[in-house]
Scaffold this motif. Sequence first.
Motif, PDB file in Angstrom:
ATOM      1  N   GLY A  62       0.814  -1.222   0.000  1.00 58.43           N
ATOM      2  CA  GLY A  62       0.000   0.000   0.000  1.00 58.43           C
ATOM      3  C   GLY A  62       0.842   1.265   0.000  1.00 58.43           C
ATOM      4  N   PRO A  63       1.789   1.393   0.933  1.00 54.74           N
ATOM      5  CA  PRO A  63       2.648   2.576   0.917  1.00 54.74           C
ATOM      6  C   PRO A  63       3.458   2.728  -0.369  1.00 54.74           C
ATOM      7  CG  PRO A  63       2.764   1.524   3.056  1.00 54.74           C
ATOM      8  CD  PRO A  63       1.969   0.606   2.164  1.00 54.74           C
ATOM      9  N   ILE A  64       3.924   1.619  -0.937  1.00 54.45           N
ATOM     10  CA  ILE A  64       4.669   1.699  -2.198  1.00 54.45           C
ATOM     11  C   ILE A  64       3.741   2.185  -3.311  1.00 54.45           C
ATOM     12  CG2 ILE A  64       5.824   0.335  -4.002  1.00 54.45           C
ATOM     13  CD1 ILE A  64       6.976  -1.385  -1.675  1.00 54.45           C
ATOM     14  N   GLY A  65       2.512   1.683  -3.321  1.00 46.46           N
ATOM     15  CA  GLY A  65       1.535   2.139  -4.315  1.00 46.46           C
ATOM     16  C   GLY A  65       1.236   3.615  -4.165  1.00 46.46           C
ATOM     17  N   ALA A  66       1.121   4.086  -2.930  1.00 49.05           N
ATOM     18  CA  ALA A  66       0.867   5.508  -2.689  1.00 49.05           C
ATOM     19  C   ALA A  66       2.034   6.361  -3.164  1.00 49.05           C
ATOM     20  CB  ALA A  66       0.599   5.745  -1.206  1.00 49.05           C
ATOM     21  N   LEU A  67       3.249   5.910  -2.904  1.00 46.57           N
ATOM     22  CA  LEU A  67       4.427   6.640  -3.367  1.00 46.57           C
ATOM     23  C   LEU A  67       4.487   6.649  -4.897  1.00 46.57           C
ATOM     24  CD1 LEU A  67       6.935   8.175  -2.475  1.00 46.57           C
ATOM     25  CD2 LEU A  67       8.149   5.996  -2.387  1.00 46.57           C
ATOM     26  N   GLY A  68       4.145   5.524  -5.514  1.00 48.86           N
ATOM     27  CA  GLY A  68       4.107   5.458  -6.975  1.00 48.86           C
ATOM     28  C   GLY A  68       3.058   6.390  -7.555  1.00 48.86           C
ATOM     29  N   ALA A  69       1.898   6.468  -6.920  1.00 52.42           N
ATOM     30  CA  ALA A  69       0.836   7.383  -7.382  1.00 52.42           C
ATOM     31  C   ALA A  69       1.305   8.829  -7.257  1.00 52.42           C
ATOM     32  CB  ALA A  69      -0.445   7.155  -6.573  1.00 52.42           C
ATOM     33  N   TRP A  70       1.990   9.152  -6.162  1.00 53.87           N
ATOM     34  CA  TRP A  70       2.537  10.495  -5.995  1.00 53.87           C
ATOM     35  C   TRP A  70       3.526  10.800  -7.114  1.00 53.87           C
ATOM     36  CZ3 TRP A  70       7.352  12.537  -5.641  1.00 53.87           C
ATOM     37  CH2 TRP A  70       7.435  13.883  -5.293  1.00 53.87           C
ATOM     38  N   ALA A  71       4.416   9.851  -7.402  1.00 51.36           N
ATOM     39  CA  ALA A  71       5.417  10.047  -8.453  1.00 51.36           C
ATOM     40  C   ALA A  71       4.750  10.245  -9.808  1.00 51.36           C
ATOM     41  CB  ALA A  71       6.371   8.851  -8.493  1.00 51.36           C
ATOM     42  N   PHE A  72       3.718   9.466 -10.090  1.00 49.96           N
ATOM     43  CA  PHE A  72       2.998   9.600 -11.361  1.00 49.96           C
ATOM     44  C   PHE A  72       2.382  10.997 -11.477  1.00 49.96           C
ATOM     45  CE2 PHE A  72      -0.751   9.125 -14.090  1.00 49.96           C
ATOM     46  CZ  PHE A  72      -0.159   8.549 -15.211  1.00 49.96           C
ATOM     47  N   GLU A  73       1.821  11.462 -10.378  1.00 46.03           N
ATOM     48  CA  GLU A  73       1.151  12.767 -10.373  1.00 46.03           C
ATOM     49  C   GLU A  73       2.142  13.936 -10.451  1.00 46.03           C
ATOM     50  OE1 GLU A  73      -1.750  15.351  -7.432  1.00 46.03           O
ATOM     51  OE2 GLU A  73      -1.778  13.164  -7.306  1.00 46.03           O
ATOM     52  N   HIS A  74       3.319  13.784  -9.857  1.00 42.85           N
ATOM     53  CA  HIS A  74       4.244  14.908  -9.732  1.00 42.85           C
ATOM     54  C   HIS A  74       5.551  14.751 -10.507  1.00 42.85           C
ATOM     55  CE1 HIS A  74       1.721  16.785  -6.714  1.00 42.85           C
ATOM     56  NE2 HIS A  74       1.596  15.597  -6.148  1.00 42.85           N
ATOM     57  N   ALA A  75       5.680  13.725 -11.310  1.00 45.37           N
ATOM     58  CA  ALA A  75       6.944  13.460 -12.012  1.00 45.37           C
ATOM     59  C   ALA A  75       7.367  14.626 -12.899  1.00 45.37           C
ATOM     60  CB  ALA A  75       6.838  12.181 -12.840  1.00 45.37           C
ATOM     61  N   GLU A  76       6.426  15.211 -13.626  1.00 41.54           N
ATOM     62  CA  GLU A  76       6.784  16.322 -14.519  1.00 41.54           C
ATOM     63  C   GLU A  76       7.300  17.520 -13.732  1.00 41.54           C
ATOM     64  OE1 GLU A  76       3.737  17.210 -17.375  1.00 41.54           O
ATOM     65  OE2 GLU A  76       3.550  15.101 -17.944  1.00 41.54           O
ATOM     66  N   GLU A  77       6.711  17.787 -12.575  1.00 41.29           N
ATOM     67  CA  GLU A  77       7.174  18.895 -11.746  1.00 41.29           C
ATOM     68  C   GLU A  77       8.596  18.645 -11.242  1.00 41.29           C
ATOM     69  OE1 GLU A  77       4.083  20.304  -8.800  1.00 41.29           O
ATOM     70  OE2 GLU A  77       3.081  18.528  -9.653  1.00 41.29           O
ATOM     71  N   VAL A  78       8.853  17.416 -10.815  1.00 39.29           N
ATOM     72  CA  VAL A  78      10.187  17.081 -10.320  1.00 39.29           C
ATOM     73  C   VAL A  78      11.203  17.181 -11.448  1.00 39.29           C
ATOM     74  CG1 VAL A  78      11.625  15.232  -9.333  1.00 39.29           C
ATOM     75  CG2 VAL A  78       9.315  15.629  -8.449  1.00 39.29           C
ATOM     76  N   MET A  79      10.880  16.646 -12.621  1.00 46.36           N
ATOM     77  CA  MET A  79      11.808  16.717 -13.759  1.00 46.36           C
ATOM     78  C   MET A  79      12.044  18.164 -14.189  1.00 46.36           C
ATOM     79  SD  MET A  79      11.039  13.283 -15.979  1.00 46.36           S
ATOM     80  CE  MET A  79       9.279  13.499 -16.116  1.00 46.36           C
ATOM     81  N   ALA A  80      11.015  19.010 -14.142  1.00 45.03           N
ATOM     82  CA  ALA A  80      11.175  20.424 -14.486  1.00 45.03           C
ATOM     83  C   ALA A  80      12.116  21.111 -13.495  1.00 45.03           C
ATOM     84  CB  ALA A  80       9.828  21.128 -14.519  1.00 45.03           C
ATOM     85  N   ALA A  81      11.971  20.794 -12.210  1.00 41.36           N
ATOM     86  CA  ALA A  81      12.860  21.353 -11.200  1.00 41.36           C
ATOM     87  C   ALA A  81      14.301  20.912 -11.439  1.00 41.36           C
ATOM     88  CB  ALA A  81      12.393  20.953  -9.795  1.00 41.36           C
ATOM     89  N   GLN A  82      14.478  19.650 -11.811  1.00 43.58           N
ATOM     90  CA  GLN A  82      15.836  19.146 -12.107  1.00 43.58           C
ATOM     91  C   GLN A  82      16.418  19.856 -13.304  1.00 43.58           C
ATOM     92  OE1 GLN A  82      15.188  14.925 -12.573  1.00 43.58           O
ATOM     93  NE2 GLN A  82      15.131  14.561 -10.355  1.00 43.58           N
ATOM     94  N   ASP A  83      15.590  20.071 -14.323  1.00 43.81           N
ATOM     95  CA  ASP A  83      16.061  20.793 -15.521  1.00 43.81           C
ATOM     96  C   ASP A  83      16.486  22.223 -15.165  1.00 43.81           C
ATOM     97  OD1 ASP A  83      15.655  18.584 -17.109  1.00 43.81           O
ATOM     98  OD2 ASP A  83      13.727  19.276 -17.911  1.00 43.81           O
TER      99      ASP A  83
END
Length: 112
Positions: free
Chosen positions: A87-108
């Motif tokens: 469950g916690p891994i699934g929640a973390l994965g859902a967070w990553a799916f939702e926010h991946a573009e924001e994180v990648m933009a920050a890295q860029d």
Amino acid sequence: MFLADCQARLAFDLLANTWNAVVLWSLRHGPRRPADLRVQIGGISQKVLTETLRRLEFNGLVHRRAYAEAPPRVEYELTDLGRSLVGPIGALGAWAFEHAEEVMAAQDRAGA
């Protein structure tokens, strides 16, 4: 405060290794043979998969079952403790799916 023996730190350590969460997630539907796990996961070497499975077994998250057959057959499955992390891994994965573009933009931005 995150002391050396802090329970939260233990959880962070378990999930700090990328492959731990990936292998646990891959076992969520039932026992799997190592070769099947490698196909499902992709990008993981046999050596790293073996190390990960041993680490997860050491921590009580997976159970290794060896069958007395020729050729030998081994399967891994989640323990109750391992299932409790799905469950916690699934929640973390859902967070990553939702926010991946924001994180990648920050890295860029940081890399520019």
